[in-house]
Design an enzyme around this catalytic site. Structure first.
Site, mmCIF file in Angstrom:
data_model
loop_
_atom_site.group_PDB
_atom_site.id
_atom_site.type_symbol
_atom_site.label_atom_id
_atom_site.label_comp_id
_atom_site.label_asym_id
_atom_site.label_seq_id
_atom_site.Cartn_x
_atom_site.Cartn_y
_atom_site.Cartn_z
ATOM 1 C CG ASP A 196 5.657 1.872 4.418
ATOM 2 O OD1 ASP A 196 6.544 1.249 3.861
ATOM 3 O OD2 ASP A 196 6.079 3.065 4.882
ATOM 4 C CE LYS A 197 2.476 -5.220 -1.184
ATOM 5 N NZ LYS A 197 1.267 -5.440 -2.083
#
Length: 234
Positions: free
Chosen positions: A103-104
Site C-alpha cells: 500500500d501507498k
C-alpha cells in the site's frame, strides 16, 4: 574470460529447465551441441545448435525480474493518471509490472517482472509463499500482542492464518505471512489497538531486500532466479 554462454544457463534461459535440472540433463547424456554429446561446463557460442533429447532449443530473451525497494508514497499501479504510479517512477525501458502490492504508506521489497506466469504463481494464495516484514507500532510490543498476532486475528470476515511473529524492539516486530489480505498487517494490529507507524517488506520467498537503497532496483542474481523458479515449479 571464456567465450560463449554456459550451457546450463543457455538451457535455462530457453525455458527448458532450471540450471540444476539442465546439469542433470547433461550428465544423463541428453544434450548435444552441434551433434556432439555435451559435457558439464560446455559453453554455447553464436551459431551453435543445442538439442535436448534430439529437439533443438533456442535461446529466448531473458525475462526481466527485478528487486525494487519501494519508497513510501508510491502506488502499485501503472495508471499514468496517477502521478505517484510506480512504473513512471522506475522508468524501466521495458514493460514491467509489480508482483502483488504494497500500500501507498508501506515500503520495501517488490518484485517487478514482465513474466506473467511467474507473477501469477507467486500471488496464488493457496501456494502460501512467505513474505517477511519489519513493523514499527505506536505502543510497546507485549508478549500477549505477539501471541495474539501469531495465532490468527479476525479481520475481513475471516481469521488470518497462523504466522511467525517475533519482537525485534520495544515497539518493533518481525512478521512472516503466508497470505496477502488487503492491508492485512495494519488490520491485524488495529484489532489489538495498535497503529502501524512504519511497515517495510524485507523478503519475498527467497529474495531479500538486503541493503538495496530506497527507490532503486537491481536484477535478481542467477542464483536467486534459479531458486525462485525451482520453488515455483517453473
Amino acid at each position: 574470460m571464456p567465450e560463449g554462454t554456459r550451457l546450463n544457463k543457455y538451457i535455462s534461459e530457453a525455458g527448458v529447465a532450471s540450471r540444476r535440472a539442465a546439469d542433470r540433463l547433461v550428465e544423463e547424456g541428453r544434450v548435444t551441441i552441434n551433434g556432439r554429446v555435451a559435457v558439464l561446463g560446455d559453453r554455447v557460442s553464436d551459431g551453435d545448435v543445442v538439442a535436448v533429447d534430439g529437439k533443438p532449443v533456442g535461446a529466448k530473451r531473458r525475462d526481466v525480474i527485478l528487486a525494487f525497494n519501494k519508497p513510501r508514497g508510491l502506488t502499485c499501479t501503472s495508471n499514468p493518471d496517477d502521478p505517484d504510479n510506480i512504473i513512471d517512477f522506475i522508468g524501466y525501458p521495458e514493460r514491467i509490472y509489480s508482483v502483488g502490492r504494497l500500500d501507498k504508506d508501506s515500503e520495501g521489497l517488490l518484485i517487478m517482472t514482465n513474466n506473467g506466469e511467474l507473477a501469477n504463481r507467486i500471488m496464488r494464495s493457496r501456494a502460501e509463499h512467505e513474505k517477511e516484514y519489519i513493523v514499527k507500532v505506536d505502543r510497546k510490543v507485549t508478549d500477549d500482542f505477539v501471541r495474539g498476532m501469531s495465532n490468527g486475528v479476525p479481520i475481513l470476515d475471516r481469521v488470518t492464518k497462523k504466522c511467525l511473529v517475533e519482537r525485534t524492539g520495544d515497539k518493533e516486530f518481525r512478521i512472516v505471512l503466508r497470505q496477502g489480505l488487503n492491508r492485512q498487517i495494519r488490520r491485524m494490529c488495529g484489532h489489538f489497538g495498535y497503529t502501524v507507524l512504519e511497515l517495510k517488506r524485507v523478503r519475498v520467498m527467497n529474495v531479500e531486500l538486503g541493503d538495496l537503497p530506497t527507490g532503486e532496483y537491481r536484477d535478481l542474481t542467477d542464483g536467486e532466479r534459479d531458486e525462485l523458479f525451482r520453488e515455483l515449479g517453473l
